[in-house]
Scaffold this active site. Structure first.
Site, mmCIF file in Angstrom:
data_model
loop_
_atom_site.group_PDB
_atom_site.id
_atom_site.type_symbol
_atom_site.label_atom_id
_atom_site.label_comp_id
_atom_site.label_asym_id
_atom_site.label_seq_id
_atom_site.Cartn_x
_atom_site.Cartn_y
_atom_site.Cartn_z
ATOM 1 N N GLY A 4 0.847 -1.193 0.000
ATOM 2 C CA GLY A 4 0.000 0.000 0.000
ATOM 3 C C GLY A 4 0.876 1.234 0.000
ATOM 4 O O GLY A 4 2.028 1.189 0.439
ATOM 5 N N GLN A 42 3.089 10.075 1.297
ATOM 6 C CA GLN A 42 4.388 9.390 1.355
ATOM 7 C C GLN A 42 5.263 9.748 0.163
ATOM 8 O O GLN A 42 6.475 9.557 0.201
ATOM 9 C CB GLN A 42 4.197 7.866 1.380
ATOM 10 C CG GLN A 42 3.596 7.325 2.672
ATOM 11 C CD GLN A 42 3.461 5.821 2.596
ATOM 12 O OE1 GLN A 42 2.484 5.305 2.070
ATOM 13 N NE2 GLN A 42 4.450 5.102 3.103
ATOM 14 N N HIS A 62 -4.192 1.505 7.575
ATOM 15 C CA HIS A 62 -2.822 2.037 7.662
ATOM 16 C C HIS A 62 -2.638 3.204 6.689
ATOM 17 O O HIS A 62 -2.078 4.247 7.048
ATOM 18 C CB HIS A 62 -1.843 0.887 7.351
ATOM 19 C CG HIS A 62 -0.401 1.264 7.272
ATOM 20 N ND1 HIS A 62 0.558 0.738 8.107
ATOM 21 C CD2 HIS A 62 0.265 2.103 6.422
ATOM 22 C CE1 HIS A 62 1.742 1.256 7.794
ATOM 23 N NE2 HIS A 62 1.589 2.072 6.770
ATOM 24 N N CYS A 95 6.175 -0.347 6.874
ATOM 25 C CA CYS A 95 5.806 0.846 6.115
ATOM 26 C C CYS A 95 7.000 1.283 5.280
ATOM 27 O O CYS A 95 8.132 1.288 5.769
ATOM 28 C CB CYS A 95 5.416 1.958 7.089
ATOM 29 S SG CYS A 95 4.948 3.497 6.290
ATOM 30 N N LEU A 96 6.740 1.670 4.022
ATOM 31 C CA LEU A 96 7.844 2.109 3.169
ATOM 32 C C LEU A 96 8.467 3.408 3.684
ATOM 33 O O LEU A 96 9.602 3.732 3.341
ATOM 34 C CB LEU A 96 7.356 2.296 1.724
ATOM 35 C CG LEU A 96 6.886 1.016 1.014
ATOM 36 C CD1 LEU A 96 6.440 1.334 -0.410
ATOM 37 C CD2 LEU A 96 7.971 -0.052 0.997
ATOM 38 N N HIS A 155 -2.068 7.615 7.034
ATOM 39 C CA HIS A 155 -1.090 8.503 6.383
ATOM 40 C C HIS A 155 -1.749 9.802 5.925
ATOM 41 O O HIS A 155 -1.127 10.868 5.973
ATOM 42 C CB HIS A 155 -0.478 7.820 5.150
ATOM 43 C CG HIS A 155 0.647 6.880 5.453
ATOM 44 N ND1 HIS A 155 1.818 7.292 6.034
ATOM 45 C CD2 HIS A 155 0.801 5.548 5.227
ATOM 46 C CE1 HIS A 155 2.641 6.249 6.165
ATOM 47 N NE2 HIS A 155 2.037 5.181 5.682
HETATM 48 ZN ZN ZN Z 1 2.826 3.246 5.572
#
Ligand code: ZN
Length: 193
Positions: free
Chosen positions: A46, A51, A153, A111-112, A157
């Protein structure tokens, strides 16, 4: 088409609140496609627009089993619930909003934007959601399983919230301080073909 740069904690831009999308333009669609490409490249399941430094309420997801290194590897043995199965993926969700929720579940989330860290987070088990799809059409979907966790999640963000905020204060501060003082481990060299 192109890969986007993924911002990493403690970048302050990850703390901003994203704004609702007023119009689904071709430019936005192309950006969503770039987000998917970026997510696949980094083996995520995701990705949310903030992000990649864009404060629009836009998330992309794909929790279908892929390679053993991806974040959903744990689910490979029991891939999908019946509800998840019915949702066509990848998903591009614009202005996603949870309208009903039930139960609770936990998962070791990553998480990236917080690479190499995984921690157990509590989420609703089942959610019903409304959003616009890639074409700007209003849709509703319900799901549980990994997809439900992942959607929650990603919506976090959009509100400037990270999964490491959802841990106990002690654990959360320990991780944040560690990253601030030591940074992230160097990524491994890609294997030579
Ligand atoms: Zn994330």
């Amino acid at each position: 088409m192109g890969l986007l740069e993924v911002l990493k904690f403690p970048d302050p831009r990850l703390r901003k609140k994203s704004q609702p999308v007023k119009e689904v333009t071709q430019e936005l669609q192309a950006f969503a496609d770039d987000m998917l490409e970026t997510m696949y490249e980094f083996r995520g399941i995701g990705l949310a627009a903030p992000q990649v430094n864009r404060l629009d309420r836009l998330i992309v997801l794909d929790t279908r089993p892929r390679d053993a290194d991806s974040e959903n590897a744990r689910y490979e043995s029991s891939p999908f619930t019946e509800l998840e199965e019915k949702v066509e993926q990848p998903l591009i969700l614009i202005n996603p909003e949870i309208i009903e929720k039930e139960g609770s579940t936990t998962y070791d989330e990553g998480c990236l934007s917080v690479p190499t860290f995984f921690e157990t987070v509590k989420r609703y088990e089942w959610i019903k959601l409304k959003a616009l799809n890639r074409e700007g059409k209003a849709i509703e979907l319900e799901t549980d399983g990994l997809l439900s966790i992942c959607i929650q999640h990603e919506i976090d963000h959009l509100d400037g919230k990270l999964f490491i905020d959802r841990l106990s204060t002690i654990k959360s501060n320990r991780i944040k301080n560690k990253i601030k003082s030591q940074g992230y481990p160097e990524p491994e060299e890609p294997e030579q073909e």
